[in-house]
Scaffold this motif. Structure first.
Motif, mmCIF file in Angstrom:
data_model
loop_
_atom_site.group_PDB
_atom_site.id
_atom_site.type_symbol
_atom_site.label_atom_id
_atom_site.label_comp_id
_atom_site.label_asym_id
_atom_site.label_seq_id
_atom_site.Cartn_x
_atom_site.Cartn_y
_atom_site.Cartn_z
ATOM 1 N N THR A 53 0.916 -1.237 -0.072
ATOM 2 C CA THR A 53 -0.116 0.014 0.038
ATOM 3 C C THR A 53 0.899 1.175 0.041
ATOM 4 N N SER A 54 2.095 1.377 0.666
ATOM 5 C CA SER A 54 2.660 2.383 0.809
ATOM 6 C C SER A 54 3.419 2.624 -0.694
ATOM 7 N N ILE A 55 3.830 1.786 -1.477
ATOM 8 C CA ILE A 55 4.240 1.800 -2.817
ATOM 9 C C ILE A 55 3.205 2.730 -3.599
ATOM 10 N N ALA A 56 1.901 2.172 -3.605
ATOM 11 C CA ALA A 56 0.984 2.643 -4.084
ATOM 12 C C ALA A 56 0.628 4.055 -4.018
ATOM 13 N N SER A 57 0.730 4.401 -2.556
ATOM 14 C CA SER A 57 0.339 5.558 -1.966
ATOM 15 C C SER A 57 1.398 6.575 -2.582
ATOM 16 N N ALA A 58 2.833 6.302 -2.543
ATOM 17 C CA ALA A 58 3.840 7.120 -2.845
ATOM 18 C C ALA A 58 3.880 7.415 -4.338
ATOM 19 N N ILE A 59 3.360 6.289 -5.109
ATOM 20 C CA ILE A 59 3.288 6.549 -6.696
ATOM 21 C C ILE A 59 2.305 7.783 -7.015
ATOM 22 N N ALA A 60 1.114 7.504 -6.340
ATOM 23 C CA ALA A 60 0.284 8.567 -6.451
ATOM 24 C C ALA A 60 0.603 9.950 -6.144
ATOM 25 N N GLY A 61 1.384 10.077 -4.870
ATOM 26 C CA GLY A 61 1.840 11.286 -4.430
ATOM 27 C C GLY A 61 2.804 11.767 -5.175
ATOM 28 N N SER A 62 3.612 11.000 -5.646
ATOM 29 C CA SER A 62 4.858 11.612 -6.388
ATOM 30 C C SER A 62 4.485 12.211 -7.854
ATOM 31 N N THR A 63 3.298 11.370 -8.336
ATOM 32 C CA THR A 63 2.747 11.820 -9.725
ATOM 33 C C THR A 63 1.404 12.972 -9.743
ATOM 34 N N HIS A 64 1.256 13.177 -8.382
ATOM 35 C CA HIS A 64 0.045 14.006 -8.363
ATOM 36 C C HIS A 64 -1.297 13.434 -8.937
ATOM 37 N N SER A 65 -1.178 12.186 -8.834
ATOM 38 C CA SER A 65 -2.238 11.470 -9.454
ATOM 39 C C SER A 65 -3.540 11.220 -8.576
ATOM 40 N N ALA A 66 -4.955 11.070 -8.871
ATOM 41 C CA ALA A 66 -6.110 10.690 -8.021
ATOM 42 C C ALA A 66 -5.646 9.266 -7.699
ATOM 43 N N PHE A 67 -6.007 8.966 -6.228
ATOM 44 C CA PHE A 67 -5.704 7.881 -5.773
ATOM 45 C C PHE A 67 -6.776 7.117 -5.044
ATOM 46 N N ARG A 68 -7.315 6.015 -5.496
ATOM 47 C CA ARG A 68 -8.475 5.273 -4.734
ATOM 48 C C ARG A 68 -8.051 3.711 -4.311
ATOM 49 N N GLN A 69 -8.706 3.492 -3.361
ATOM 50 C CA GLN A 69 -8.424 1.909 -2.668
ATOM 51 C C GLN A 69 -9.610 1.147 -2.621
ATOM 52 N N LEU A 70 -9.612 0.135 -3.065
ATOM 53 C CA LEU A 70 -10.674 -0.632 -3.078
ATOM 54 C C LEU A 70 -10.064 -2.302 -2.710
ATOM 55 N N ASN A 71 -11.010 -3.031 -2.394
ATOM 56 C CA ASN A 71 -10.675 -4.437 -2.052
ATOM 57 C C ASN A 71 -11.615 -5.500 -2.998
ATOM 58 N N ALA A 72 -10.839 -6.327 -3.642
ATOM 59 C CA ALA A 72 -11.295 -7.105 -4.716
ATOM 60 C C ALA A 72 -12.421 -7.870 -4.072
ATOM 61 N N ALA A 73 -12.323 -8.533 -2.757
ATOM 62 C CA ALA A 73 -13.225 -9.597 -2.268
ATOM 63 C C ALA A 73 -14.586 -8.837 -1.803
ATOM 64 N N THR A 74 -14.329 -7.609 -1.426
ATOM 65 C CA THR A 74 -15.557 -6.931 -0.515
ATOM 66 C C THR A 74 -16.138 -5.853 -1.201
ATOM 67 N N ASP A 75 -15.525 -5.338 -2.076
ATOM 68 C CA ASP A 75 -16.019 -3.987 -2.825
ATOM 69 C C ASP A 75 -16.897 -4.631 -4.220
ATOM 70 N N THR A 76 -17.851 -3.862 -4.583
ATOM 71 C CA THR A 76 -18.546 -4.279 -5.790
ATOM 72 C C THR A 76 -18.300 -3.802 -6.790
ATOM 73 N N LYS A 77 -18.982 -4.287 -8.239
ATOM 74 C CA LYS A 77 -18.534 -3.839 -9.422
ATOM 75 C C LYS A 77 -19.088 -2.339 -9.554
ATOM 76 N N LYS A 78 -20.062 -1.930 -8.798
ATOM 77 C CA LYS A 78 -20.601 -0.323 -8.658
ATOM 78 C C LYS A 78 -19.422 0.387 -8.071
ATOM 79 N N ASP A 79 -18.628 -0.145 -7.127
ATOM 80 C CA ASP A 79 -17.516 0.676 -6.807
ATOM 81 C C ASP A 79 -16.445 1.013 -7.694
ATOM 82 N N LEU A 80 -16.294 -0.061 -8.559
ATOM 83 C CA LEU A 80 -15.408 -0.053 -9.794
ATOM 84 C C LEU A 80 -15.878 1.172 -10.714
#
Length: 423
Positions: A53-80
């Motif tokens: 998670t840290s690497i993903a967060s750091a990539i987003a912060g370094s590139t000033h990109s929007a960052f979202r976090q979901l869980n493949a097991a619990t979040d739904t297709k609607k969340d995607l």
């Protein structure tokens, strides 16, 4: 509600990532992606708490990109769908998808075209081997990176950062932490930075300050907050190294019960990686050619343990300890190399015989290179008498077979036959 310390201390820039230098270090692949602002979807896999998670967060912060976090097991297709709509609006979204190996086919089919278009940069996180657990459709559209377990020094660095950081960490508190307590936080969680930071925060919040307002965290407090007793109870760490020493010496001495006892002490203290490394050293240093199959089995057991993590890791390691402790012992191979190294370091090298020198270039024949070399495979038993050592070391013997184990006895017999032929 205040967010946990481990959450607050997540890197906001690639320079803040701890460990994983093979991916985020200077000129390494993820660093290059960030520097070039040319991101591609990826799968990060490895044990819990080591920085996915840290690497993903750091990539987003370094590139000033929007960052979202979901869980493949619990979040739904609607969340995607919500993430995809945001990507269409903003241009690109980095999506960290935990437990990506549990992504079902409908969600996968929905995501695939958006990965191909580059609107969604997927960073999948998993503790499972992606080559086995993740569908080929996702694998073919991502790069796969294995994260390495963090060292004790890595975790200590993360803890010190948290203690000193006034904005996100505990820097506004007046905290002193004993060195043995700091090491216990780092060692007992087996490279899990998140677990170490959680334990540190609990210690800081639950310890009553001294009259001057100082929160002093001792080893006893650290043990309570981690719920593991420390292997080390002295600041210099002598007991820690004593246990490691006793572990190897017990295996070398073929005392299987003592070997098992010291393995238990290492594992109870959270020293899985040290136990694994020491077992491999024991296998090659002390068993060696006495039982090469046990050496190979130990390597496999260590690989299994590193993949499993505790508590299951104890099972393959227990097998390895019994195997090594009761195996025939031999240190002949590395003693032979040490003897050769001693000669080389003492300047006893000598000229390589001309018949052994490289002859694959124009003019080699004029220099006498390779002339007279006899190809052993052209002779019976694939052996022919010829000189290989330099003249100054001719007839020097480095390898002396040990008298244990069927395998090394077979090597000794082979060596003796060669010696008799050579005489």
């Amino acid at each position: 509600m205040k967010q946990p310390l481990a959450y607050r201390m997540r890197p906001v820039h690639i320079d803040e990532v701890i460990g994983q230098s093979h991916l985020v270090g200077e000129n390494k692949i993820i660093r290059r992606m960030v520097d070039a602002k040319m991101l591609s979807s990826m799968i990060l896999y490895g044990p819990p708490g080591i920085g996915k998670t840290s690497i993903a967060s750091a990539i987003a912060g370094s590139t000033h990109s929007a960052f979202r976090q979901l869980n493949a097991a619990t979040d739904t297709k609607k969340d995607l769908q919500i993430v995809v709509e945001e990507a269409k609006f903003s241009g690109q979204v980095i999506l960290l998808l935990d437990e990506v190996h549990r992504l079902d086919k409908p969600k996968q089919d929905f995501l695939l075209p958006h990965l191909e278009s580059g609107q969604v940069i997927l960073i999948g996180a998993t503790t499972e081997n992606p080559y086995i657990s993740i569908s080929p459709a996702i694998r073919s559209r991502t790069q796969i990176f294995e994260l390495k377990p963090l060292t004790t020094d890595d975790v200590v660095l993360a803890l010190k950062r948290a203690i000193g950081d006034e904005k996100r960490g505990l820097g506004k508190e007046k905290i002193t932490i004993d060195e043995d307590a700091l090491l216990h936080f780092a060692r007992s969680t087996m490279g899990d930075v998140r677990g170490s930071l959680n334990a540190l925060e609990l210690a800081a919040l639950s310890t009553k300050p001294d009259p001057d307002g100082t929160i002093r965290i001792t080893l006893n407090i650290a043990e309570e907050c981690v719920q593991k007793k420390a292997l080390v109870h002295d600041k210099n760490g002598d007991a820690h190294y004593d246990v490691i020493s006793a572990f190897q010496k017990s295996i070398r001495g073929s005392d299987v019960d003592a070997s098992m006892h010291y393995l238990a002490r290492l594992l109870e203290a959270g020293e899985l990686l040290i136990a694994c490394r020491r077992l491999i050293v024991c296998a090659y240093e002390d068993i060696g050619l006495g039982n090469p199959q046990a050496v190979a089995r130990t390597v496999l057991a260590v690989q299994a343990a590193e993949k499993l993590g505790l508590p299951e890791a104890r099972i393959p390691l227990a097998n390895a300890v019994v195997d090594l402790a009761l195996s025939p012992k031999s240190n002949s191979a590395y003693l032979a190399l040490d003897s050769a190294l001693a000669d080389v370091r003492a300047g006893k090298s000598g000229e390589i015989p001309d018949n052994l020198r490289d002859s694959h270039y124009s003019g080699a024949n004029k220099l006498g290179r390779g002339i007279g070399y006899q190809y052993p495979h052209d002779f019976p038993d694939h052996w022919v008498k010829q000189q290989y050592l330099p003249d100054s070391l001719n007839n020097r013997r480095y390898y002396e077979p040990a008298a244990t184990g069927k395998y090394e006895q077979a090597l000794a017999n082979q060596l003796q036959r060669r010696f008799n032929k050579d005489s």
